[in-house]
Scaffold this motif. Structure first.
Motif, PDB file in Angstrom:
ATOM      1  N   ALA A  75      -1.349   1.494   9.748  1.00  0.00           N
ATOM      2  CA  ALA A  75      -1.856   0.291   9.101  1.00  0.00           C
ATOM      3  C   ALA A  75      -3.343   0.207   9.393  1.00  0.00           C
ATOM      4  CB  ALA A  75      -1.144  -0.947   9.637  1.00  0.00           C
ATOM      5  N   GLN A  76      -4.110  -0.194   8.384  1.00  0.00           N
ATOM      6  CA  GLN A  76      -5.547  -0.363   8.552  1.00  0.00           C
ATOM      7  C   GLN A  76      -5.937  -1.708   7.964  1.00  0.00           C
ATOM      8  OE1 GLN A  76      -8.029   2.677   6.819  1.00  0.00           O
ATOM      9  NE2 GLN A  76      -9.881   1.821   7.700  1.00  0.00           N
ATOM     10  N   LEU A  77      -6.779  -2.443   8.696  1.00  0.00           N
ATOM     11  CA  LEU A  77      -7.256  -3.719   8.184  1.00  0.00           C
ATOM     12  C   LEU A  77      -8.291  -3.417   7.101  1.00  0.00           C
ATOM     13  CD1 LEU A  77      -7.142  -6.743   8.236  1.00  0.00           C
ATOM     14  CD2 LEU A  77      -8.806  -6.738  10.066  1.00  0.00           C
ATOM     15  N   ASP A  78      -7.902  -3.683   5.869  1.00  0.00           N
ATOM     16  CA  ASP A  78      -8.729  -3.354   4.707  1.00  0.00           C
ATOM     17  C   ASP A  78      -9.907  -4.311   4.563  1.00  0.00           C
ATOM     18  OD1 ASP A  78      -9.418  -2.048   2.287  1.00  0.00           O
ATOM     19  OD2 ASP A  78      -8.242  -3.490   1.133  1.00  0.00           O
ATOM     20  N   ARG A  79      -9.599  -5.622   4.599  1.00  0.00           N
ATOM     21  CA  ARG A  79     -10.694  -6.582   4.433  1.00  0.00           C
ATOM     22  C   ARG A  79     -10.290  -7.962   4.945  1.00  0.00           C
ATOM     23  NH1 ARG A  79      -8.499  -6.023  -0.626  1.00  0.00           N
ATOM     24  NH2 ARG A  79      -7.912  -7.949  -1.680  1.00  0.00           N
ATOM     25  N   VAL A  80     -11.315  -8.773   5.176  1.00  0.00           N
ATOM     26  CA  VAL A  80     -11.150 -10.168   5.569  1.00  0.00           C
ATOM     27  C   VAL A  80     -11.703 -11.006   4.431  1.00  0.00           C
ATOM     28  CG1 VAL A  80     -11.790 -11.928   7.254  1.00  0.00           C
ATOM     29  CG2 VAL A  80     -11.441  -9.568   8.002  1.00  0.00           C
ATOM     30  N   ASP A  81     -10.948 -12.030   4.039  1.00  0.00           N
ATOM     31  CA  ASP A  81     -11.358 -12.919   2.957  1.00  0.00           C
ATOM     32  C   ASP A  81     -11.127 -14.344   3.435  1.00  0.00           C
ATOM     33  OD1 ASP A  81     -12.118 -13.986   0.522  1.00  0.00           O
ATOM     34  OD2 ASP A  81     -10.214 -13.530  -0.473  1.00  0.00           O
ATOM     35  N   GLY A  82     -12.132 -14.945   4.029  1.00  0.00           N
ATOM     36  CA  GLY A  82     -11.991 -16.285   4.590  1.00  0.00           C
ATOM     37  C   GLY A  82     -11.008 -16.266   5.750  1.00  0.00           C
ATOM     38  N   GLN A  83      -9.937 -17.048   5.631  1.00  0.00           N
ATOM     39  CA  GLN A  83      -8.899 -17.118   6.659  1.00  0.00           C
ATOM     40  C   GLN A  83      -7.787 -16.101   6.411  1.00  0.00           C
ATOM     41  OE1 GLN A  83     -10.803 -18.921   8.893  1.00  0.00           O
ATOM     42  NE2 GLN A  83      -8.800 -19.592   9.556  1.00  0.00           N
ATOM     43  N   CYS A  84      -7.995 -15.167   5.485  1.00  0.00           N
ATOM     44  CA  CYS A  84      -6.973 -14.189   5.117  1.00  0.00           C
ATOM     45  C   CYS A  84      -7.444 -12.761   5.412  1.00  0.00           C
ATOM     46  CB  CYS A  84      -6.621 -14.305   3.637  1.00  0.00           C
ATOM     47  SG  CYS A  84      -5.987 -15.939   3.174  1.00  0.00           S
ATOM     48  N   VAL A  85      -6.463 -11.883   5.613  1.00  0.00           N
ATOM     49  CA  VAL A  85      -6.737 -10.459   5.789  1.00  0.00           C
ATOM     50  C   VAL A  85      -5.813  -9.678   4.865  1.00  0.00           C
ATOM     51  CG1 VAL A  85      -7.484 -10.677   8.198  1.00  0.00           C
ATOM     52  CG2 VAL A  85      -5.083 -10.213   7.705  1.00  0.00           C
ATOM     53  N   VAL A  86      -6.271  -8.493   4.476  1.00  0.00           N
ATOM     54  CA  VAL A  86      -5.448  -7.580   3.691  1.00  0.00           C
ATOM     55  C   VAL A  86      -5.274  -6.323   4.525  1.00  0.00           C
ATOM     56  CG1 VAL A  86      -5.272  -6.202   1.590  1.00  0.00           C
ATOM     57  CG2 VAL A  86      -6.252  -8.513   1.490  1.00  0.00           C
ATOM     58  N   VAL A  87      -4.007  -5.942   4.743  1.00  0.00           N
ATOM     59  CA  VAL A  87      -3.686  -4.771   5.545  1.00  0.00           C
ATOM     60  C   VAL A  87      -3.115  -3.694   4.624  1.00  0.00           C
ATOM     61  CG1 VAL A  87      -2.366  -3.879   7.500  1.00  0.00           C
ATOM     62  CG2 VAL A  87      -3.213  -6.238   7.546  1.00  0.00           C
ATOM     63  N   ASP A  88      -3.672  -2.499   4.736  1.00  0.00           N
ATOM     64  CA  ASP A  88      -3.228  -1.345   3.959  1.00  0.00           C
ATOM     65  C   ASP A  88      -2.286  -0.526   4.841  1.00  0.00           C
ATOM     66  OD1 ASP A  88      -3.059   0.610   1.965  1.00  0.00           O
ATOM     67  OD2 ASP A  88      -4.857   1.635   2.672  1.00  0.00           O
ATOM     68  N   LYS A  98       5.823  12.677   2.314  1.00  0.00           N
ATOM     69  CA  LYS A  98       4.870  11.989   1.449  1.00  0.00           C
ATOM     70  C   LYS A  98       4.796  10.507   1.817  1.00  0.00           C
ATOM     71  CE  LYS A  98       3.793  11.292  -3.417  1.00  0.00           C
ATOM     72  NZ  LYS A  98       4.238  11.546  -4.776  1.00  0.00           N
ATOM     73  N   ALA A  99       3.577  10.004   1.988  1.00  0.00           N
ATOM     74  CA  ALA A  99       3.375   8.601   2.363  1.00  0.00           C
ATOM     75  C   ALA A  99       3.482   7.696   1.153  1.00  0.00           C
ATOM     76  CB  ALA A  99       2.013   8.420   3.011  1.00  0.00           C
ATOM     77  N   GLU A 100       4.015   6.499   1.385  1.00  0.00           N
ATOM     78  CA  GLU A 100       4.036   5.432   0.401  1.00  0.00           C
ATOM     79  C   GLU A 100       2.971   4.432   0.843  1.00  0.00           C
ATOM     80  OE1 GLU A 100       6.061   5.507  -2.173  1.00  0.00           O
ATOM     81  OE2 GLU A 100       7.479   7.039  -1.523  1.00  0.00           O
ATOM     82  N   GLN A 101       2.347   3.739  -0.105  1.00  0.00           N
ATOM     83  CA  GLN A 101       1.335   2.746   0.229  1.00  0.00           C
ATOM     84  C   GLN A 101       1.882   1.348  -0.016  1.00  0.00           C
ATOM     85  OE1 GLN A 101      -2.273   2.818  -2.089  1.00  0.00           O
ATOM     86  NE2 GLN A 101      -3.303   1.416  -0.707  1.00  0.00           N
ATOM     87  N   LEU A 102       1.688   0.475   0.961  1.00  0.00           N
ATOM     88  CA  LEU A 102       2.035  -0.940   0.845  1.00  0.00           C
ATOM     89  C   LEU A 102       0.819  -1.741   1.261  1.00  0.00           C
ATOM     90  CD1 LEU A 102       5.432  -0.894   2.789  1.00  0.00           C
ATOM     91  CD2 LEU A 102       5.149  -0.875   0.320  1.00  0.00           C
ATOM     92  N   LYS A 103       0.598  -2.878   0.635  1.00  0.00           N
ATOM     93  CA  LYS A 103      -0.479  -3.781   1.047  1.00  0.00           C
ATOM     94  C   LYS A 103       0.151  -5.126   1.370  1.00  0.00           C
ATOM     95  CE  LYS A 103      -4.568  -1.816  -0.798  1.00  0.00           C
ATOM     96  NZ  LYS A 103      -5.756  -1.787  -0.016  1.00  0.00           N
ATOM     97  N   THR A 104      -0.322  -5.726   2.450  1.00  0.00           N
ATOM     98  CA  THR A 104       0.125  -7.073   2.793  1.00  0.00           C
ATOM     99  C   THR A 104      -1.100  -7.967   2.932  1.00  0.00           C
ATOM    100  OG1 THR A 104       0.192  -6.522   5.152  1.00  0.00           O
ATOM    101  CG2 THR A 104       2.264  -6.369   3.953  1.00  0.00           C
ATOM    102  N   ARG A 105      -0.911  -9.230   2.590  1.00  0.00           N
ATOM    103  CA  ARG A 105      -1.973 -10.233   2.710  1.00  0.00           C
ATOM    104  C   ARG A 105      -1.442 -11.319   3.628  1.00  0.00           C
ATOM    105  NH1 ARG A 105      -3.370 -14.978  -0.483  1.00  0.00           N
ATOM    106  NH2 ARG A 105      -5.581 -15.384  -0.233  1.00  0.00           N
ATOM    107  N   LEU A 106      -2.204 -11.623   4.661  1.00  0.00           N
ATOM    108  CA  LEU A 106      -1.809 -12.652   5.616  1.00  0.00           C
ATOM    109  C   LEU A 106      -2.940 -13.655   5.737  1.00  0.00           C
ATOM    110  CD1 LEU A 106      -1.051  -9.615   7.075  1.00  0.00           C
ATOM    111  CD2 LEU A 106       0.481 -11.217   8.164  1.00  0.00           C
ATOM    112  N   CYS A 107      -2.581 -14.937   5.885  1.00  0.00           N
ATOM    113  CA  CYS A 107      -3.580 -15.988   6.041  1.00  0.00           C
ATOM    114  C   CYS A 107      -3.247 -16.798   7.289  1.00  0.00           C
ATOM    115  CB  CYS A 107      -3.609 -16.890   4.818  1.00  0.00           C
ATOM    116  SG  CYS A 107      -4.121 -16.024   3.313  1.00  0.00           S
ATOM    117  N   GLN A 108      -4.306 -17.199   7.988  1.00  0.00           N
ATOM    118  CA  GLN A 108      -4.116 -17.963   9.221  1.00  0.00           C
ATOM    119  C   GLN A 108      -3.966 -19.439   8.864  1.00  0.00           C
ATOM    120  OE1 GLN A 108      -7.226 -17.626  12.161  1.00  0.00           O
ATOM    121  NE2 GLN A 108      -5.709 -17.725  13.785  1.00  0.00           N
ATOM    122  N   SER A 109      -2.871 -20.028   9.341  1.00  0.00           N
ATOM    123  CA  SER A 109      -2.606 -21.445   9.085  1.00  0.00           C
ATOM    124  C   SER A 109      -3.429 -22.309  10.038  1.00  0.00           C
ATOM    125  CB  SER A 109      -1.116 -21.745   9.253  1.00  0.00           C
ATOM    126  OG  SER A 109      -0.738 -21.570  10.606  1.00  0.00           O
TER     127      SER A 109
END
Length: 118
Positions: A75-88, A98-109
């Motif tokens: 997992a790599q932290l792709d970017r920060v967007d305000g209170q949110c992050v996108v993890v690749d 063969k690797a599969e790619q998933l992206k998750t977006r998390l926001c701090q409450s």
């Protein structure tokens, strides 16, 4: 590399299913498509949390593995967007070459918890 579009909510539900044993059709279908088990999702999520707790670190990466299923990934932290992050995520379900790619977006409450978001 095949790119999978997996709603972030699915990852959150997968962890809950592992704990409760309750399954819903859409989640079970999504888990089958990825090849990852609910336990794999939980391990992946826990490993990735070091990328943004206590503070987001864009570009930082971690690896994880589940000896029971043979699944592993990174997992790599792709970017920060305000209170949110996108993890690749790059995952190898059941040890697949063969690797599969998933992206998750998390926001701090407001209370400091990181929540999976669509």
């Amino acid at each position: 590399m095949k790119r999978l579009v997996v709603p972030v909510l699915i990852a959150a539900l997968a962890a809950g299913i592992a704990a409760t044993g309750v399954a819903a059709n859409p989640l079970s279908k999504t888990l089958r498509k990825t090849g990852l088990s609910p336990e794999d999702f939980d391990i992946m999520r826990q490993a990735a949390s070091v990328l943004y707790v206590p503070a987001p670190q864009p570009g930082k990466s971690v690896t994880w593995s589940n000896a029971k299923s043979g699944s592993h990934g990174s997992a790599q932290l792709d970017r920060v967007d305000g209170q949110c992050v996108v993890v690749d995520h790059r995952v190898h379900p059941k040890g697949a070459e063969k690797a599969e790619q998933l992206k998750t977006r998390l926001c701090q409450s407001g209370d400091g918890r990181w929540l999976l978001m669509p």
